[in-house]
Design a protein around this motif. Structure first.
Motif, PDB file in Angstrom:
ATOM      1  N   GLU A 102      -3.010   7.592   5.714  1.00  0.00           N
ATOM      2  CA  GLU A 102      -4.266   7.877   5.148  1.00  0.00           C
ATOM      3  C   GLU A 102      -4.620   6.665   4.131  1.00  0.00           C
ATOM      4  O   GLU A 102      -3.877   6.113   3.475  1.00  0.00           O
ATOM      5  CB  GLU A 102      -4.593   9.029   4.526  1.00  0.00           C
ATOM      6  N   GLU A 103      -6.027   6.445   3.729  1.00  0.00           N
ATOM      7  CA  GLU A 103      -6.219   5.279   2.824  1.00  0.00           C
ATOM      8  C   GLU A 103      -5.591   5.637   1.505  1.00  0.00           C
ATOM      9  O   GLU A 103      -5.242   4.700   0.771  1.00  0.00           O
ATOM     10  CB  GLU A 103      -7.715   5.119   2.951  1.00  0.00           C
ATOM     11  N   SER A 104      -5.607   6.852   1.064  1.00  0.00           N
ATOM     12  CA  SER A 104      -5.141   7.160  -0.055  1.00  0.00           C
ATOM     13  C   SER A 104      -3.573   6.960  -0.391  1.00  0.00           C
ATOM     14  O   SER A 104      -3.195   6.439  -1.373  1.00  0.00           O
ATOM     15  CB  SER A 104      -5.417   8.633  -0.401  1.00  0.00           C
ATOM     16  N   TRP A 106      -2.114   4.441   1.198  1.00  0.00           N
ATOM     17  CA  TRP A 106      -2.055   2.986   0.916  1.00  0.00           C
ATOM     18  C   TRP A 106      -2.117   2.582  -0.340  1.00  0.00           C
ATOM     19  O   TRP A 106      -1.475   1.597  -1.106  1.00  0.00           O
ATOM     20  CB  TRP A 106      -2.952   2.361   2.060  1.00  0.00           C
ATOM     21  N   ASP A 107      -3.444   2.989  -0.708  1.00  0.00           N
ATOM     22  CA  ASP A 107      -3.869   2.382  -2.007  1.00  0.00           C
ATOM     23  C   ASP A 107      -2.898   2.974  -3.060  1.00  0.00           C
ATOM     24  O   ASP A 107      -2.625   2.435  -4.190  1.00  0.00           O
ATOM     25  CB  ASP A 107      -5.160   3.314  -2.451  1.00  0.00           C
TER      26      ASP A 107
END
Length: 248
Positions: A102-104, A106-107
């Protein structure tokens, strides 16, 4: 303000970071111990450094948060007024197959592993009026596929690329930037890998040097890069894996 040499090692409450901090203390550095979670572990690191006759301060910060990272360097400036060595060691990551990322995830991984090195190096350079050393920490996942390692591997590749860019721009300031990349290390971090035993077994059986890489091997390489003997090594990532990465 003290004129003794000062080193900051992020994520230095345990594992490789702690071992590096203690070795630097043995070599005459006062130490900034950074931690994010375990205050008791950081306190133990400080005690071991102080037992060596060196000064140590303990600063809590999630290095992936640039505001908190910069605030930590401000505290270093107030306490010591200088910095001679910055080791961007703190690391984290999400171990999942690509289709489950999920994007979280990655960040989170990119912020702690890669962004922290860039902005940490910026702040460190401001305190290195007489030159200094900056060290990044990478892994073999930056150059080869490891199962479920996507976010971490990409972040480590970013560290190696940053090492080159930082090295070129900081060299005129007398600041050397290099990274150390290791094979599988049997540390607490590896306990989070679902295929931990497989990785360790591979390292034991397929490392040409005949044994696994130990934390001490990484520390010795980092200390060489920190020493004056390496002054003309610039923007390099030194792989410490007993030859594992060059065989099938």
């Amino acid at each position: 303000m003290t004129e003794d040499k000062v080193a900051m090692v992020t994520g230095s409450s345990r594992g490789l970071g702690k071992a590096l901090a203690i070795e630097l203390a043995k070599n005459g550095y006062d130490i900034v111990v950074n931690y994010a979670r375990s205050k008791s572990a950081a306190e133990e690191t400080v005690k071991e450094i102080e037992a060596l006759g060196r000064k140590a301060i303990m600063l809590r910060a999630n290095v992936g948060d640039v505001k908190k990272l910069r605030a930590m360097f401000e505290q270093v400036k107030e306490e010591f007024g200088r910095l001679d060595v910055f080791v961007s060691n703190a690391a984290s990551g999400v171990l999942r197959p690509i289709m489950e990322l999920e994007e979280s995830h990655w960040d989170w991984t990119m912020n702690i592993n890669a962004k922290a090195m860039l902005f940490g190096a910026q702040e460190a350079a401001k305190l290195m009026d007489n030159g200094g050393k900056i060290i990044g920490v990478s892994s073999l996942g930056s150059i080869r596929y490891l199962e479920n390692y996507t976010t971490i591997g990409v972040s480590k590749a970013a560290i190696e690329s940053l090492t080159r860019y930082l090295a070129v721009e900081f060299a005129p300031k007398g600041i050397s930037v290099n990274s150390v990349s290791g094979g599988a290390l049997d540390t607490d971090a590896l306990k989070h890998f679902p295929n931990r035993e497989e990785l360790l077994d591979d390292a034991r059986k397929n490392t040409p040097a005949g044994r696994m890489v130990e934390i001490e091997d990484m520390v010795k390489t980092a200390m060489f890069l920190i020493s004056d003997d390496s002054n003309m090594i610039c923007g390099q990532t030194i792989i410490v894996d007993g030859g594992r990465s060059i065989v099938m």
